[in-house]
Design a protein around this motif. Structure first.
Motif, mmCIF file in Angstrom:
data_model
loop_
_atom_site.group_PDB
_atom_site.id
_atom_site.type_symbol
_atom_site.label_atom_id
_atom_site.label_comp_id
_atom_site.label_asym_id
_atom_site.label_seq_id
_atom_site.Cartn_x
_atom_site.Cartn_y
_atom_site.Cartn_z
ATOM 1 N N ASP A 81 0.829 -1.194 0.000
ATOM 2 C CA ASP A 81 0.000 0.000 0.000
ATOM 3 C C ASP A 81 0.869 1.252 0.000
ATOM 4 O O ASP A 81 2.001 1.255 0.491
ATOM 5 N N ASP A 82 0.334 2.322 -0.574
ATOM 6 C CA ASP A 82 0.965 3.630 -0.527
ATOM 7 C C ASP A 82 0.321 4.395 0.622
ATOM 8 O O ASP A 82 -0.820 4.828 0.536
ATOM 9 N N ASN A 83 1.062 4.539 1.704
ATOM 10 C CA ASN A 83 0.533 5.183 2.904
ATOM 11 C C ASN A 83 1.073 6.595 3.093
ATOM 12 O O ASN A 83 1.182 7.086 4.222
ATOM 13 N N THR A 84 1.398 7.260 1.984
ATOM 14 C CA THR A 84 1.807 8.659 2.050
ATOM 15 C C THR A 84 0.718 9.455 2.780
ATOM 16 O O THR A 84 -0.457 9.386 2.413
ATOM 17 N N PRO A 85 1.075 10.206 3.820
ATOM 18 C CA PRO A 85 0.036 10.911 4.594
ATOM 19 C C PRO A 85 -0.648 11.998 3.784
ATOM 20 O O PRO A 85 -0.032 12.649 2.947
ATOM 21 N N ARG A 170 -8.125 3.472 -3.703
ATOM 22 C CA ARG A 170 -6.995 3.693 -2.807
ATOM 23 C C ARG A 170 -6.604 2.382 -2.132
ATOM 24 O O ARG A 170 -7.364 1.819 -1.352
ATOM 25 N N ASN A 171 -5.439 1.856 -2.491
ATOM 26 C CA ASN A 171 -4.873 0.678 -1.828
ATOM 27 C C ASN A 171 -5.845 -0.501 -1.772
ATOM 28 O O ASN A 171 -5.990 -1.157 -0.737
ATOM 29 N N GLY A 262 -0.012 1.626 -8.908
ATOM 30 C CA GLY A 262 -1.451 1.795 -9.068
ATOM 31 C C GLY A 262 -2.200 1.920 -7.763
ATOM 32 O O GLY A 262 -3.434 1.874 -7.742
ATOM 33 N N SER A 263 -1.480 2.070 -6.650
ATOM 34 C CA SER A 263 -2.112 2.051 -5.333
ATOM 35 C C SER A 263 -2.851 3.336 -4.989
ATOM 36 O O SER A 263 -3.874 3.313 -4.306
#
Length: 349
Positions: A81-85, A170-171, A262-263
């Motif tokens: 997952d892309d957990n960029t805040p 998203r994710n 693509g997350s």
């Protein structure tokens, strides 16, 4: 070799899809079918029954969505997952961006999403699409090459299947639900004989626009009632106009060096330029890759509200169209796209 942003079916074992055969529309062979026949609209049905809609919904599990685009999904690890805040502050207007996770919310985070589909050979892929203002509140715009390949429209093997649009993807989650597609349309230029005319000819000539009519949500609400929608414009491109672009790019999912999986939705912004090798395409500095196809190019985008006017959809990169690297080029919306849009927004009324 240069490519348009479309993954090829699994049997080819390659992500490259379309190769540039000519630099401009003026160089296209006048003997081709699409060069002499009047342009019209070609339509195709998707999920029209309740059973078909349920089947599409059940098919796109979180894992299958995450793996869409993998060359060998059976052995490809599920992307992280892309957990960029998130950042609640708006991006300052006029800020150039060559490619980064969109963290600023706004209307664009709801009206743009990931478009999933299955090629006729069973390979899953994805593109990007946008809900636009329309009379039926059900119209979505993307790239034509996300919907079909060149050939006779009656041949079901030229069309992708299991189309499913997830706004705000998203994710692996569906924050606003998912929408099966009732019907779709492209320019009749894609009906050309593949033995005489190629998809790259048609894309370079400015016809790489497709439209979708989304089925209502389970509760009966039209998609625009759930996601909101963006303005759409059919204006001439303006050199150096500041354009914002969004998409869901993904590298080869088994490549540990791939920047995107693509997350999350990715954003680019910069001044528009015509493509040196394909001047009907216009683009901005951006490092998005496969999966970004069909994503919106916004003029007059307000970073505070996340709203703008969709004036193009992503087609390809500098590798195909020329110019500095990285660049992301769009098919700009003109008369051909307007015909498709007018058809789409009269469905389901």
């Amino acid at each position: 070799m240069p490519t348009i942003f479309r993954p090829r079916p699994r049997k080819t074992a390659a992500m490259a899809a379309l190769v540039l055969a000519t630099a401009t529309a003026a160089l296209l062979p006048q003997t081709t079918a699409f060069a002499v026949a009047p342009e019209s609209i070609t339509t195709h049905s998707g999920a029209t029954t309740d059973q078909e809609r349920r089947q599409v919904e059940a098919y796109w599990t979180p894992e299958r969505m995450k793996l869409a685009g993998a060359l060998v999904p059976e052995i490809t690890p599920v992307p992280e997952d892309d957990n960029t805040p998130d950042d609640p502050h708006p991006l300052p207007a006029g800020t150039p961006d060559p490619g980064a996770t969109w963290r600023h919310g706004g209307a664009v985070a709801k009206s743009v999403g990931r478009l999933f589909f299955t090629f006729p050979d069973g390979y899953d892929g994805s593109c990007t699409a946008t809900v636009v203002n329309s009379a039926n509140r059900s119209t979505v715009i993307t790239a034509a090459h996300c919907l079909r390949s060149v050939g006779a429209p009656a041949d079901d093997g030229t069309w992708n299947h299991n189309l499913y649009f997830v706004p705000g993807y998203r994710n692996g989650t569906k924050p606003l639900g998912g929408f099966s597609i009732r019907s779709m349309a492209t320019s009749s230029r894609w009906n050309a004989d593949p033995g005489r005319t190629t998809s790259e000819d048609i894309a370079v000539a400015g016809y790489d626009t497709g439209v979708l009519v989304a089925n209502p949500a389970t509760a009966g609400r039209r998609i625009a009632e759930v996601t909101g929608s963006q303005k759409i414009g059919f204006t001439e491109p303006v050199r150096d106009e500041f354009i914002h672009t969004f998409g869901y790019p993904k590298g080869q999912l088994n490549d540990p060096n791939a920047k995107y999986a693509g997350s999350r939705m990715i954003h680019c912004a910069g001044q528009a330029r015509p493509a040196p090798k394909a001047p009907l395409l216009w683009g901005e500095p951006c490092d998005m890759t496969h999966g970004a196809s069909g994503g919106p190019h916004f003029a007059q985008f307000d970073t505070r509200t996340g709203t703008g006017t969709v004036v193009g959809v992503t087609t390809t990169s500098a590798e195909l169209a020329g110019g500095e690297t990285p660049m992301l080029y769009a098919t700009r919306l003109g008369d051909s796209a307007r015909r498709l849009y007018n058809w789409a927004q009269t469905r389901l009324l």
